[in-house]
Design a protein around this motif. Structure first.
Motif, PDB file in Angstrom:
ATOM      1  N   SER A  79      12.078  -4.726  35.041  1.00 55.85           N
ATOM      2  CA  SER A  79      12.276  -3.371  34.365  1.00 55.85           C
ATOM      3  C   SER A  79      13.502  -2.672  34.944  1.00 55.85           C
ATOM      4  CB  SER A  79      10.981  -2.441  34.737  1.00 55.85           C
ATOM      5  OG  SER A  79      11.283  -1.026  33.809  1.00 55.85           O
ATOM      6  N   LYS A  80      13.722  -2.794  36.276  1.00 52.22           N
ATOM      7  CA  LYS A  80      14.503  -2.096  36.980  1.00 52.22           C
ATOM      8  C   LYS A  80      15.884  -2.829  36.528  1.00 52.22           C
ATOM      9  CE  LYS A  80      16.062  -0.222  41.509  1.00 52.22           C
ATOM     10  NZ  LYS A  80      15.536   0.154  42.654  1.00 52.22           N
ATOM     11  N   VAL A  81      15.870  -4.300  36.738  1.00 55.35           N
ATOM     12  CA  VAL A  81      17.105  -4.996  36.149  1.00 55.35           C
ATOM     13  C   VAL A  81      17.721  -4.810  34.803  1.00 55.35           C
ATOM     14  CG1 VAL A  81      17.975  -7.456  36.091  1.00 55.35           C
ATOM     15  CG2 VAL A  81      16.535  -6.866  38.088  1.00 55.35           C
ATOM     16  N   ASN A  82      16.599  -4.879  33.914  1.00 57.77           N
ATOM     17  CA  ASN A  82      16.915  -4.707  32.642  1.00 57.77           C
ATOM     18  C   ASN A  82      17.206  -3.348  32.182  1.00 57.77           C
ATOM     19  OD1 ASN A  82      16.584  -7.648  32.173  1.00 57.77           O
ATOM     20  ND2 ASN A  82      14.559  -7.372  31.315  1.00 57.77           N
ATOM     21  N   THR A  83      16.716  -2.342  32.534  1.00 59.42           N
ATOM     22  CA  THR A  83      17.126  -0.997  32.494  1.00 59.42           C
ATOM     23  C   THR A  83      18.649  -0.727  33.077  1.00 59.42           C
ATOM     24  OG1 THR A  83      14.810  -0.404  32.548  1.00 59.42           O
ATOM     25  CG2 THR A  83      16.494   1.468  32.803  1.00 59.42           C
ATOM     26  N   THR A  84      18.965  -1.123  34.244  1.00 60.83           N
ATOM     27  CA  THR A  84      20.310  -1.270  34.801  1.00 60.83           C
ATOM     28  C   THR A  84      21.211  -1.790  33.916  1.00 60.83           C
ATOM     29  OG1 THR A  84      19.127  -1.008  36.968  1.00 60.83           O
ATOM     30  CG2 THR A  84      21.655  -1.276  36.710  1.00 60.83           C
ATOM     31  N   TYR A  85      20.775  -2.892  33.538  1.00 64.84           N
ATOM     32  CA  TYR A  85      21.857  -3.740  32.729  1.00 64.84           C
ATOM     33  C   TYR A  85      22.128  -3.224  31.231  1.00 64.84           C
ATOM     34  CZ  TYR A  85      24.199  -7.351  30.002  1.00 64.84           C
ATOM     35  OH  TYR A  85      25.163  -7.866  29.348  1.00 64.84           O
ATOM     36  N   ALA A  86      20.813  -2.684  30.599  1.00 66.97           N
ATOM     37  CA  ALA A  86      20.761  -1.921  29.238  1.00 66.97           C
ATOM     38  C   ALA A  86      21.948  -0.662  29.304  1.00 66.97           C
ATOM     39  CB  ALA A  86      19.525  -1.415  28.877  1.00 66.97           C
ATOM     40  N   ILE A  87      21.788  -0.074  30.409  1.00 70.83           N
ATOM     41  CA  ILE A  87      22.887   1.215  30.359  1.00 70.83           C
ATOM     42  C   ILE A  87      24.139   0.709  30.721  1.00 70.83           C
ATOM     43  CG2 ILE A  87      23.740   3.179  31.987  1.00 70.83           C
ATOM     44  CD1 ILE A  87      20.337   3.225  32.925  1.00 70.83           C
ATOM     45  N   PHE A  88      24.492  -0.401  31.420  1.00 61.56           N
ATOM     46  CA  PHE A  88      25.882  -0.769  31.300  1.00 61.56           C
ATOM     47  C   PHE A  88      26.366  -1.348  30.130  1.00 61.56           C
ATOM     48  CE2 PHE A  88      27.713  -4.889  31.626  1.00 61.56           C
ATOM     49  CZ  PHE A  88      29.059  -4.659  32.335  1.00 61.56           C
ATOM     50  N   TYR A  89      25.434  -1.952  29.539  1.00 59.58           N
ATOM     51  CA  TYR A  89      25.794  -2.760  28.276  1.00 59.58           C
ATOM     52  C   TYR A  89      25.979  -1.647  27.180  1.00 59.58           C
ATOM     53  CZ  TYR A  89      25.319  -5.606  24.003  1.00 59.58           C
ATOM     54  OH  TYR A  89      25.700  -6.309  22.901  1.00 59.58           O
ATOM     55  N   ASN A  90      25.116  -0.765  26.876  1.00 68.96           N
ATOM     56  CA  ASN A  90      25.402   0.328  25.961  1.00 68.96           C
ATOM     57  C   ASN A  90      26.756   1.059  26.117  1.00 68.96           C
ATOM     58  OD1 ASN A  90      23.274  -0.421  24.314  1.00 68.96           O
ATOM     59  ND2 ASN A  90      21.856   1.228  25.183  1.00 68.96           N
ATOM     60  N   LYS A  91      26.936   1.507  27.457  1.00 69.56           N
ATOM     61  CA  LYS A  91      28.201   2.165  27.872  1.00 69.56           C
ATOM     62  C   LYS A  91      29.436   1.302  27.336  1.00 69.56           C
ATOM     63  CE  LYS A  91      30.498   4.632  31.549  1.00 69.56           C
ATOM     64  NZ  LYS A  91      30.563   5.022  32.936  1.00 69.56           N
ATOM     65  N   LYS A  92      29.403  -0.152  27.876  1.00 72.90           N
ATOM     66  CA  LYS A  92      30.360  -1.020  27.449  1.00 72.90           C
ATOM     67  C   LYS A  92      30.587  -1.006  25.965  1.00 72.90           C
ATOM     68  CE  LYS A  92      32.139  -2.251  31.383  1.00 72.90           C
ATOM     69  NZ  LYS A  92      33.609  -2.295  31.794  1.00 72.90           N
ATOM     70  N   GLU A  93      29.705  -1.193  25.156  1.00 74.50           N
ATOM     71  CA  GLU A  93      29.704  -1.605  23.798  1.00 74.50           C
ATOM     72  C   GLU A  93      29.530  -0.147  23.011  1.00 74.50           C
ATOM     73  OE1 GLU A  93      29.670  -4.732  21.959  1.00 74.50           O
ATOM     74  OE2 GLU A  93      30.492  -5.227  24.013  1.00 74.50           O
ATOM     75  N   GLY A  94      29.510   1.065  23.594  1.00 67.39           N
ATOM     76  CA  GLY A  94      29.566   2.082  22.779  1.00 67.39           C
ATOM     77  C   GLY A  94      28.385   2.323  21.872  1.00 67.39           C
ATOM     78  N   ARG A  95      27.209   1.832  22.240  1.00 64.73           N
ATOM     79  CA  ARG A  95      25.872   1.697  21.562  1.00 64.73           C
ATOM     80  C   ARG A  95      24.867   2.519  22.166  1.00 64.73           C
ATOM     81  NH1 ARG A  95      22.103  -1.838  22.654  1.00 64.73           N
ATOM     82  NH2 ARG A  95      21.783  -2.515  20.478  1.00 64.73           N
ATOM     83  N   VAL A  96      23.951   2.723  21.770  1.00 66.17           N
ATOM     84  CA  VAL A  96      22.700   3.273  21.943  1.00 66.17           C
ATOM     85  C   VAL A  96      21.570   2.382  21.694  1.00 66.17           C
ATOM     86  CG1 VAL A  96      23.356   5.746  22.101  1.00 66.17           C
ATOM     87  CG2 VAL A  96      22.534   4.783  19.906  1.00 66.17           C
ATOM     88  N   GLY A  97      20.477   2.494  22.184  1.00 68.39           N
ATOM     89  CA  GLY A  97      19.046   2.133  21.687  1.00 68.39           C
ATOM     90  C   GLY A  97      18.566   0.920  22.614  1.00 68.39           C
ATOM     91  N   TYR A  98      17.745   0.127  22.238  1.00 63.38           N
ATOM     92  CA  TYR A  98      17.212  -0.979  22.959  1.00 63.38           C
ATOM     93  C   TYR A  98      18.258  -2.188  23.144  1.00 63.38           C
ATOM     94  CZ  TYR A  98      12.503   1.056  22.747  1.00 63.38           C
ATOM     95  OH  TYR A  98      11.398   1.930  22.862  1.00 63.38           O
ATOM     96  N   VAL A  99      18.349  -2.664  24.113  1.00 62.18           N
ATOM     97  CA  VAL A  99      19.182  -4.052  24.215  1.00 62.18           C
ATOM     98  C   VAL A  99      18.314  -5.151  24.389  1.00 62.18           C
ATOM     99  CG1 VAL A  99      20.642  -5.149  25.915  1.00 62.18           C
ATOM    100  CG2 VAL A  99      20.844  -2.544  25.604  1.00 62.18           C
ATOM    101  N   PHE A 100      17.085  -5.337  24.897  1.00 60.92           N
ATOM    102  CA  PHE A 100      16.215  -6.453  24.917  1.00 60.92           C
ATOM    103  C   PHE A 100      15.211  -6.524  23.997  1.00 60.92           C
ATOM    104  CE2 PHE A 100      18.196  -6.043  29.064  1.00 60.92           C
ATOM    105  CZ  PHE A 100      18.686  -7.275  29.645  1.00 60.92           C
ATOM    106  N   ARG A 101      15.011  -7.969  23.507  1.00 62.02           N
ATOM    107  CA  ARG A 101      13.933  -8.186  22.597  1.00 62.02           C
ATOM    108  C   ARG A 101      12.686  -8.172  23.349  1.00 62.02           C
ATOM    109  NH1 ARG A 101      13.080 -13.790  19.412  1.00 62.02           N
ATOM    110  NH2 ARG A 101      11.231 -13.105  18.422  1.00 62.02           N
ATOM    111  N   ASN A 102      11.755  -7.027  23.268  1.00 61.67           N
ATOM    112  CA  ASN A 102      10.661  -6.952  24.194  1.00 61.67           C
ATOM    113  C   ASN A 102      11.121  -6.909  25.540  1.00 61.67           C
ATOM    114  OD1 ASN A 102       8.902  -7.474  21.914  1.00 61.67           O
ATOM    115  ND2 ASN A 102       8.893  -9.586  22.053  1.00 61.67           N
TER     116      ASN A 102
END
Length: 257
Positions: A79-102
């Protein structure tokens, strides 16, 4: 490898898979793959005493083989790894919402043969996907680190009992034959006939018709959980199977989470 670890191998060794939502290429760029690898290496052992034995980061999913004597910590770590990555990814891609499938998928390793099969299978993923002809050509797995002797010594001991592992390591990869006990996210796609049978049996046990499922959010949630965990369905696929609006499926699952 410590004898107590070998005795309890099914509890301590776990094959983990994460995948982008709607199979999105969440690791497409080199920068993204490196960021996820860094997060895994920095947060697992530092915060949760979880050891990353090997890994392979593909464009839309990642395979990990981990060792932990406290399996209950795995959810917190992922959860910690994926949440941190999701924030990074969304910021880089200019998107919002879930990043991982389940959240992630897991398979407990049941014995030493299964352990080594999963270990090599993970490294061979780029060959299977047709990205490279040789394992060493792919830079986003742990294969090259093993070849260069850059892997944590404790991880080497957990896998090979010794620091002199190169001969066995090369032999395992050279003689690899895939077995049926490996969890493969592509092989575990939803089987419509099997799902229909599951729904039929589910309704029969409850004494209800399939249409009645739509009337109960509790039933929808229970079925959605099985479809996600066993058949790897996403919300869109669950919506199509149950003939229920995707937004309703999404809202029911969100409320539970």
């Amino acid at each position: 490898m410590p004898r107590n670890a070998r005795k309890n191998i099914a509890s301590f060794y776990i094959h983990v898979i994460v995948q982008g939502i709607e199979k999105e290429n969440i690791f497409l760029k080199e920068e993204y793959k490196k960021e996820y690898i860094n997060l895994l290496q920095n947060k697992f052992q530092e915060n949760f005493n979880i050891y990353l034995l090997n890994y392979c980061i593909m464009d839309n999913h990642a395979h990990l083989l981990i060792y932990t004597e406290k399996s209950e910590e795995l959810s917190k770590a992922m959860s910690k790894v994926n949440t941190t990555y999701a924030i990074f990814y969304n910021k880089k891609e200019g998107r919002v919402g879930y990043v991982f499938r389940n959240r992630f998928y897991t398979q407990s390793i049941k014995d030493e043969s299964h352990l080594y099969n999963a270990f090599v299978y993970i490294h061979r993923n780029p060959i299977k996907a047709g990205l490279v002809d040789e394992i060493e050509q792919y830079p986003y797995s742990s294969y090259q680190k093993y070849q260069r002797g850059e892997v944590d010594k404790f991880c080497v001991e957990l896998l090979f009992h010794t620091q002199d592992y190169k001969k066995v390591f090369n032999l395992l990869h050279r003689n690899y034959q895939e077995k049926g006990d490996i969890f493969d996210i592509d092989k575990n796609k939803r089987d419509l006939n099997e799902i229909k049978k599951f729904l039929s049996n589910y309704c029969e046990e409850l004494g209800i018709e399939k249409e009645e499922i739509k009337k109960s959010n509790t039933l929808i949630l229970q079925i959605a959980k099985v479809l996600k965990e066993k058949y790897l369905c996403n919300n869109k696929e669950i919506s199509e199977i149950l003939k229920i609006g995707k937004n309703r499926i999404t809202n029911i699952i969100k409320k539970k989470e």
